[in-house]
Design a protein around this motif. Structure first.
Motif, short mmCIF file in Angstrom:
data_model
loop_
_atom_site.label_atom_id
_atom_site.label_comp_id
_atom_site.label_asym_id
_atom_site.label_seq_id
_atom_site.Cartn_x
_atom_site.Cartn_y
_atom_site.Cartn_z
N TYR A 20 -9.87 -8.04 1.81
CA TYR A 20 -8.92 -8.42 1.08
C TYR A 20 -8.81 -10.04 1.52
O TYR A 20 -8.12 -10.49 2.48
CB TYR A 20 -7.45 -8.11 1.26
CG TYR A 20 -7.54 -6.33 0.78
CD1 TYR A 20 -7.05 -5.97 -0.19
CD2 TYR A 20 -7.89 -5.45 1.72
CE1 TYR A 20 -7.08 -4.89 -0.65
CE2 TYR A 20 -8.05 -4.21 1.36
CZ TYR A 20 -7.62 -3.66 0.10
OH TYR A 20 -7.32 -2.49 -0.27
N ILE B 244 -6.35 -13.22 0.80
CA ILE B 244 -5.03 -13.04 0.40
C ILE B 244 -4.69 -14.37 -0.40
O ILE B 244 -5.00 -15.47 0.17
CB ILE B 244 -4.15 -13.21 1.70
CG1 ILE B 244 -4.40 -11.58 2.35
CG2 ILE B 244 -2.58 -13.10 1.34
CD1 ILE B 244 -3.39 -11.76 3.58
N ALA C 107 1.03 -8.42 -0.63
CA ALA C 107 -0.04 -9.18 -0.72
C ALA C 107 -0.77 -9.21 -1.89
O ALA C 107 -1.32 -8.09 -2.29
CB ALA C 107 -0.86 -9.22 0.58
N CYS D 180 -4.21 -10.09 -3.67
CA CYS D 180 -5.58 -10.51 -3.04
C CYS D 180 -6.65 -10.29 -4.08
O CYS D 180 -6.71 -9.66 -4.99
CB CYS D 180 -5.98 -9.50 -1.80
SG CYS D 180 -4.51 -9.12 -0.60
N TRP E 141 -10.64 -8.78 -3.97
CA TRP E 141 -10.99 -7.44 -3.19
C TRP E 141 -12.50 -7.29 -3.30
O TRP E 141 -12.86 -7.58 -4.39
CB TRP E 141 -10.20 -6.18 -3.47
CG TRP E 141 -10.72 -5.19 -2.88
CD1 TRP E 141 -10.34 -4.85 -1.61
CD2 TRP E 141 -11.74 -4.28 -3.27
NE1 TRP E 141 -11.15 -3.29 -1.10
CE2 TRP E 141 -12.04 -3.13 -2.26
CE3 TRP E 141 -12.42 -4.17 -4.25
CZ2 TRP E 141 -12.78 -2.01 -2.44
CZ3 TRP E 141 -13.25 -2.97 -4.73
CH2 TRP E 141 -13.45 -1.78 -3.62
N HIS F 78 -7.93 -9.01 -9.31
CA HIS F 78 -6.81 -8.97 -8.30
C HIS F 78 -6.38 -7.52 -7.93
O HIS F 78 -6.24 -6.79 -8.99
CB HIS F 78 -5.48 -10.00 -8.94
CG HIS F 78 -6.08 -11.22 -9.14
ND1 HIS F 78 -5.28 -12.13 -10.02
CD2 HIS F 78 -7.08 -12.07 -9.10
CE1 HIS F 78 -5.96 -13.19 -10.36
NE2 HIS F 78 -7.15 -13.25 -9.58
N THR G 207 -8.52 -13.36 5.59
CA THR G 207 -9.16 -12.04 4.76
C THR G 207 -8.76 -11.10 5.90
O THR G 207 -8.91 -10.98 7.04
CB THR G 207 -10.68 -12.39 4.89
OG1 THR G 207 -11.00 -13.44 3.91
CG2 THR G 207 -11.34 -10.95 4.23
#
Length: 202
Positions: A33, A35, A51, A53, A55, A68, A96
């Motif tokens: 992830y 951020i 959060a 993120c 991915w 996202h 991350t």
């Protein structure tokens, strides 16, 4: 550049398949992830950090700027979770989170959500390829701005759901009150009819 919707949907299915059993969509799952934004929200009466993120499932992959996800960070701080929990108090932007394991399990006869994770601050984990670093930063900034708007929408949706739940609960209580009043009225009517049918006392 916005990806083909088919590719986005495929990525979403890949992400959904990794969701831990009996957990919500906000539960972290295996993967990496990146951020983009962290905000605080109240979920089920508990303040949580959420959060937004990018991915990817495997380290060898590139992050997709068009895909996202949103996770809650509270599970990483859980008593039975394993990771550098003290690092969660630092500025997480552009960090991350690598989730190695995420599952519901039983520890000491207690059902818990266990997460094994690490926090990486390695810039090589940024989206790479033909995009120059400066352009990547600009695209990430745009993604962060977009995620902020989505976070606001998510908060509004959660608050709206809480309002709906409250209205439903109030409706149930009103229905129970009405049912009780109807029951009382019925009892009074039965008693009145019984009194009319009683033989005259001499």
């Amino acid at each position: 550049m916005v990806k083909n919707q088919f590719e986005i949907n495929q990525k979403q299915r890949e992400y959904d398949l990794l969701k831990p059993v009996n957990m919500t969509n906000l539960a972290p799952r295996q993967g990496y992830y990146l951020i983009m934004n962290v905000s605080k929200q109240v979920l089920a009466g508990v303040e949580c950090r959420i959060a937004r993120c990018l991915w990817k499932q495997h380290q060898s992959e590139n992050f997709d700027l068009d895909f996202h996800v949103t996770i809650q960070l509270r599970s990483l701080e859980g008593k039975h979770s394993k990771g550098p929990k003290h690092k969660l108090q630092t500025n997480l932007l552009k960090s991350t989170i690598h989730v190695m394991d995420a599952k519901v399990t039983v520890i000491n006869n207690e059902r818990v959500f266990y997460v094994a994770w690490d926090l990486l601050n390695d810039l090589t984990s940024f989206p790479s390829g033909t995009i120059e670093e400066t352009e990547t930063d600009l695209e990430l900034a745009e993604a962060v701005a977009l995620s902020t708007d989505i976070d606001i929408q998510l908060t509004e949706a959660i608050n709206s759901q809480i309002d709906i739940n409250d209205e439903v609960m109030q409706a149930i209580l009103r229905q129970e009150d009405n049912a009780f009043e109807e029951y009382e009225s019925t009892n009074e009517l039965i008693l009145a009819l019984q009194a009319q049918n009683l033989p005259n006392q001499k």
